[in-house]
Design a protein around this motif. Structure first.
Motif, mmCIF file in Angstrom:
data_model
loop_
_atom_site.group_PDB
_atom_site.id
_atom_site.type_symbol
_atom_site.label_atom_id
_atom_site.label_comp_id
_atom_site.label_asym_id
_atom_site.label_seq_id
_atom_site.Cartn_x
_atom_site.Cartn_y
_atom_site.Cartn_z
ATOM 1 N N SER A 129 0.842 -1.200 0.000
ATOM 2 C CA SER A 129 0.000 0.000 0.000
ATOM 3 C C SER A 129 0.875 1.247 0.000
ATOM 4 C CB SER A 129 -0.893 0.017 1.241
ATOM 5 O OG SER A 129 -0.117 0.276 2.377
ATOM 6 N N ALA A 130 0.231 2.395 -0.324
ATOM 7 C CA ALA A 130 0.953 3.668 -0.304
ATOM 8 C C ALA A 130 1.549 3.915 1.079
ATOM 9 C CB ALA A 130 0.001 4.791 -0.697
ATOM 10 N N TRP B 69 1.269 14.923 0.500
ATOM 11 C CA TRP B 69 1.075 13.500 0.208
ATOM 12 C C TRP B 69 0.064 13.335 -0.927
ATOM 13 C CZ3 TRP B 69 4.157 9.886 2.261
ATOM 14 C CH2 TRP B 69 4.962 10.294 3.337
ATOM 15 N N LEU B 70 0.577 13.020 -2.098
ATOM 16 C CA LEU B 70 -0.281 12.850 -3.273
ATOM 17 C C LEU B 70 -0.076 11.451 -3.861
ATOM 18 C CD1 LEU B 70 0.301 16.385 -4.893
ATOM 19 C CD2 LEU B 70 -1.593 15.651 -3.435
ATOM 20 N N GLU C 187 -6.073 10.152 -2.095
ATOM 21 C CA GLU C 187 -7.001 10.608 -1.056
ATOM 22 C C GLU C 187 -7.511 11.999 -1.431
ATOM 23 O OE1 GLU C 187 -4.319 8.516 2.457
ATOM 24 O OE2 GLU C 187 -3.694 10.316 1.387
ATOM 25 N N SER C 188 -8.548 12.447 -0.740
ATOM 26 C CA SER C 188 -9.084 13.786 -0.989
ATOM 27 C C SER C 188 -8.150 14.848 -0.389
ATOM 28 C CB SER C 188 -10.465 13.906 -0.340
ATOM 29 O OG SER C 188 -10.851 15.262 -0.288
ATOM 30 N N ALA C 189 -8.104 16.005 -1.033
ATOM 31 C CA ALA C 189 -7.284 17.101 -0.492
ATOM 32 C C ALA C 189 -7.969 17.773 0.697
ATOM 33 C CB ALA C 189 -7.029 18.135 -1.590
ATOM 34 N N TRP C 190 -9.291 17.503 0.873
ATOM 35 C CA TRP C 190 -10.055 18.183 1.931
ATOM 36 C C TRP C 190 -10.655 17.152 2.882
ATOM 37 C CZ3 TRP C 190 -10.624 18.862 -3.309
ATOM 38 C CH2 TRP C 190 -10.096 20.055 -3.827
ATOM 39 N N ALA C 191 -10.821 17.584 4.120
ATOM 40 C CA ALA C 191 -11.517 16.720 5.075
ATOM 41 C C ALA C 191 -12.986 16.648 4.689
ATOM 42 C CB ALA C 191 -11.391 17.298 6.482
#
Ligand SMILES: Cc1ncc(COP(=O)(O)O)c(C=O)c1O
Length: 360
Positions: free
Chosen positions: A20-21, A31-32, A36-40
């Motif tokens: 996994s990443a 962390w790209l 994952e989303s950039a926002w909560a």
């Protein structure tokens, strides 16, 4: 290769699992790498859940290792001990060949995991004695050797029987099966028992794995945190067979809070209360004319045989009390399993049964 790793399925030796990443040790502040989303999420203002979790959360792993007095390297956290059972069967049993040994009547997930894996199931029934149902260690050893079982599940304290197995007996069995089978001691109810944990045998017998859980004494069944404690080499294999992110962050945080010293002290006091209540309820049940037997228990439950278990079950249900009906289980056609509740809840159980007997 150690004796123990020879028990792992041949086709899984050298298997690295999913990378996994999170499992790559990279450094950075943006962390790209995991999509994952950039926002909560607006539903997650504390942003605890935006990123994938640590596969084995470090702080929780240390706290669990302290709790169970083992090395961190010997411990794998999973989604309840249910997942640990499944992982062990999957990693060790080649479908259609390597058997799983169980001791019925016993917790049903061992047989479910064996079935899902296509592993033959060998049953060595508990032995009936006046003091209850006990593991027949001689018969287990013989059946394990004859059937070439790869995984032998010992439930201690046993669910639903309540009996526990002496450590000398577990050690003797593991020694006899060394190089042939892993002896898995399921201690889901270990906190309620008088006997020490089988982890104390692991230095001498590496083919012993121990299961523990936060679902029972620690009151976190919904958090789904269980562990397998075993030789680090085997833990490494199981980790490769596990889902990439098995421990959700909110669950890990809850579990960590439950392992803080003040919470642990409260848990210890509650365990003591349950143990006392278990003996009080056992004495009261034993005094009922409709009760045939109520066996000593090392768990937080009692296995009770009734003259008419169906009537007792219905009377309890009519009073709003739901217990575990065991009547469909072979050799338990007259039995119910009753979890130990608070003192008031246990009084309700007795009250409902007394009323039913008075009305009969
Ligand atoms: C003997 C035994 N082992 C394991 C489990 C599963 O526990 P967990 O919640 O950790 O999956 C149970 C649950 O009732 C159990 O009785």
């Amino acid at each position: 290769m150690s004796d123990l790793l020879e028990l792992v399925r041949e086709d899984l030796r050298g298997f690295g699992g999913y990378q996994s990443a999170r499992s790559q040790a990279l450094q950075g502040d943006l962390w790209l790498n995991a999509n994952e989303s950039a926002w909560a999420s607006p539903a997650d203002p504390g942003s605890t859940s935006r990123r994938y979790p640590d596969p084995q959360p470090t702080a929780l792993r240390s706290a669990l290792a302290r709790l169970y007095s083992c090395d961190e390297a010997s411990l794998l956290i999973g989604r309840g001990s249910d997942e640990a059972i499944d992982l062990l069967v999957r990693a060790l049993c080649t479908p259609g060949r390597d058997a799983v040994l169980v001791t019925p009547p016993v917790f049903g997930m061992y047989a479910v995991s064996a079935r899902l894996q296509g592993a033959p199931l060998v049953e060595v029934p508990l032995r009936q004695a006046a003091s209850g149902l006990h593991a027949d260690m001689q018969a287990i050893q013989q059946a394990a050797l004859e059937s070439r079982a790869k995984v032998v599940f010992l439930c201690s304290p046993s669910n639903p029987a309540g009996s526990a197995i002496a450590l000398e007996e577990i050690e003797r069995l593991a020694a006899a099966l060394q190089g042939r089978a892993l002896v898995v001691v399921d201690e889901a109810y270990g906190e309620f028992s008088d006997l020490p944990s089988a982890t104390t045998l692991q230095q001498r017998q590496a083919n012993i794995a121990v299961l523990r859980t936060l679902s029972k004494a620690h009151a976190l069944a919904a958090a789904r945190i269980g562990v397998v404690i075993a030789d680090p080499a085997l833990i490494g294999v199981l980790r490769c067979c596990q889902a990439p992110y098995p421990v959700p962050t909110p669950c890990a945080e809850l579990a960590l809070a439950a392992l803080a010293p003040a919470t642990l002290e409260q848990t210890r006091r509650r365990v003591e209360l349950v143990r006392n209540e278990r003996e009080r309820l056992r004495a009261m049940l034993g005094a009922l004319p409709g009760v045939v037997a109520v066996y000593p228990s090392q768990g937080n439950y009692l296995l009770v045989r009734f003259v008419d278990a169906g009537a007792a079950f219905r009377a309890l249900l009519d009073a709003g009390v739901v217990v575990r009906d065991q009547r469909a289980v072979p050799r338990l056609g007259d039995a119910l399993r009753i979890t130990i509740g608070s003192p008031e809840q246990n009084d309700r159980v007795i009250c409902a049964l007394r009323l039913q007997e008075a009305a009969a």
